[in-house]
Design a protein around this motif. Sequence first.
Motif, PDB file in Angstrom:
ATOM      1  N   ARG A  24     -29.132  -2.818  -5.464  1.00 54.29           N
ATOM      2  CA  ARG A  24     -29.356  -4.127  -4.841  1.00 54.29           C
ATOM      3  C   ARG A  24     -28.029  -4.867  -4.742  1.00 54.29           C
ATOM      4  O   ARG A  24     -27.256  -4.933  -5.679  1.00 54.29           O
ATOM      5  N   GLY A  25     -27.750  -5.434  -3.538  1.00 58.09           N
ATOM      6  CA  GLY A  25     -26.496  -6.131  -3.318  1.00 58.09           C
ATOM      7  C   GLY A  25     -26.417  -7.426  -4.107  1.00 58.09           C
ATOM      8  O   GLY A  25     -27.343  -8.229  -4.112  1.00 58.09           O
ATOM      9  N   LEU A  26     -25.296  -7.631  -4.813  1.00 58.69           N
ATOM     10  CA  LEU A  26     -25.081  -8.839  -5.599  1.00 58.69           C
ATOM     11  C   LEU A  26     -23.972  -9.723  -5.038  1.00 58.69           C
ATOM     12  O   LEU A  26     -23.986 -10.932  -5.230  1.00 58.69           O
ATOM     13  N   TRP A  27     -23.008  -9.141  -4.324  1.00 56.26           N
ATOM     14  CA  TRP A  27     -21.848  -9.905  -3.871  1.00 56.26           C
ATOM     15  C   TRP A  27     -21.155  -9.124  -2.765  1.00 56.26           C
ATOM     16  O   TRP A  27     -21.176  -7.885  -2.748  1.00 56.26           O
ATOM     17  N   ALA A  28     -20.552  -9.845  -1.804  1.00 58.18           N
ATOM     18  CA  ALA A  28     -19.832  -9.199  -0.708  1.00 58.18           C
ATOM     19  C   ALA A  28     -18.719 -10.113  -0.240  1.00 58.18           C
ATOM     20  O   ALA A  28     -18.805 -11.335  -0.349  1.00 58.18           O
ATOM     21  N   ASP A  29     -17.655  -9.513   0.258  1.00 58.69           N
ATOM     22  CA  ASP A  29     -16.537 -10.281   0.809  1.00 58.69           C
ATOM     23  C   ASP A  29     -15.799  -9.382   1.797  1.00 58.69           C
ATOM     24  O   ASP A  29     -15.967  -8.148   1.784  1.00 58.69           O
ATOM     25  N   GLY A  30     -14.989  -9.972   2.655  1.00 57.69           N
ATOM     26  CA  GLY A  30     -14.262  -9.190   3.652  1.00 57.69           C
ATOM     27  C   GLY A  30     -13.107  -9.969   4.233  1.00 57.69           C
ATOM     28  O   GLY A  30     -13.093 -11.195   4.236  1.00 57.69           O
ATOM     29  N   PHE A  31     -12.113  -9.245   4.711  1.00 59.25           N
ATOM     30  CA  PHE A  31     -10.930  -9.838   5.328  1.00 59.25           C
ATOM     31  C   PHE A  31     -10.490  -8.934   6.483  1.00 59.25           C
ATOM     32  O   PHE A  31     -10.926  -7.781   6.603  1.00 59.25           O
ATOM     33  N   SER A  32      -9.597  -9.442   7.314  1.00 57.30           N
ATOM     34  CA  SER A  32      -9.014  -8.651   8.397  1.00 57.30           C
ATOM     35  C   SER A  32      -7.603  -9.130   8.661  1.00 57.30           C
ATOM     36  O   SER A  32      -7.249 -10.267   8.367  1.00 57.30           O
ATOM     37  N   ARG A 112     -24.012 -13.855  -6.840  1.00 58.86           N
ATOM     38  CA  ARG A 112     -23.094 -14.788  -6.203  1.00 58.86           C
ATOM     39  C   ARG A 112     -23.306 -14.742  -4.699  1.00 58.86           C
ATOM     40  O   ARG A 112     -23.426 -13.667  -4.119  1.00 58.86           O
ATOM     41  N   ALA A 113     -23.370 -15.907  -4.125  1.00 57.20           N
ATOM     42  CA  ALA A 113     -23.562 -15.969  -2.671  1.00 57.20           C
ATOM     43  C   ALA A 113     -22.396 -15.293  -1.976  1.00 57.20           C
ATOM     44  O   ALA A 113     -21.245 -15.470  -2.370  1.00 57.20           O
ATOM     45  N   PRO A 114     -22.666 -14.473  -0.952  1.00 56.15           N
ATOM     46  CA  PRO A 114     -21.569 -13.793  -0.253  1.00 56.15           C
ATOM     47  C   PRO A 114     -20.582 -14.803   0.287  1.00 56.15           C
ATOM     48  O   PRO A 114     -20.953 -15.814   0.870  1.00 56.15           O
ATOM     49  N   ALA A 115     -19.302 -14.509   0.043  1.00 51.09           N
ATOM     50  CA  ALA A 115     -18.268 -15.399   0.577  1.00 51.09           C
ATOM     51  C   ALA A 115     -18.210 -15.282   2.081  1.00 51.09           C
ATOM     52  O   ALA A 115     -18.513 -14.240   2.660  1.00 51.09           O
TER      53      ALA A 115
END
Length: 292
Positions: A24-32, A112-115
């Motif tokens: 189950r997904g708990l946290w996600a983040d990403g950049f470019s 944690r809410a996804p950033a």
Amino acid sequence: MTATIERHRDELAASMFLRDSNGRGLWADGFSTRNDCKRLVAAMALSLAVLLDDTAELPAAPASPAAPTVPAEPAEQAMPREEPCSPDRPCPPPPRPAPAPAPPSRKTPPVRAPARSSAPAVAAERFRWVAGLDAVVGLGLTPGVSAGPALSIGGRWPAWSVALEVRGLSSLSAEIEEVPMAASLIMTNAAVCLHRHVLFACGVLELGILRAEPEVPLDAASFLNFGVGLGGRIGIDWPFSKSLSARGYLDVAQVLTGAAIGRRPNLQLPGSALWSSPDVAGTLGLGVMASL
């Protein structure tokens, strides 16, 4: 924790996901970024450090619902009166000890809410309007060598672009076969280009009108000639920043319909031309491109 870096055309996209043991997904983040791998990895490391250091500020997981309480019974009902033991009435066996309570389950890590990732910014960069200003030197477009400015406007995608250009060139030769004459060229070009890193290659369609202003012994004060060319372009586009870059390119075009300057206007006789367009014309350009 899963962290990946993938290339999408001319950009590097990073994504990070944290899952529990059940997937189950708990946290996600990403950049470019555009080809700045060092800065991208530093941003990923900073995001992971913030996640690990700020767990105390994260909202706690919702507590499990408490078991319903059973109202206590009066002491007289809870503990019935015991009769003394006798040979005819032996004592009952002692009650078994109550089982020990199960150890509390391992607390689920807080969610944690996804950033807010930069995915919208990547989509916005897939197309942008661009404008350019160049200094151009041409050979074969007018008598002798010609020079002048060029303006362009078009659209740019990561891998290709389209542009419409307008050039104004003046011949640097003051005479044509000892005849004093000034010649200028107004040219409109349509270019479709493919980009690979800092290099690009284009197909170009050229439309030009040659204007000549002769003196005696020619009878006409000025006259116009129309020319068409089809060719290619190779060049370098070196970025200074996200919105500004410098470029240099070389055009070579096959003249399909050439212009000519004659001794008399509208006189189409063999040997009457003072100058006519060669079969191949070339142009060298240097300038800057800006994103609008």
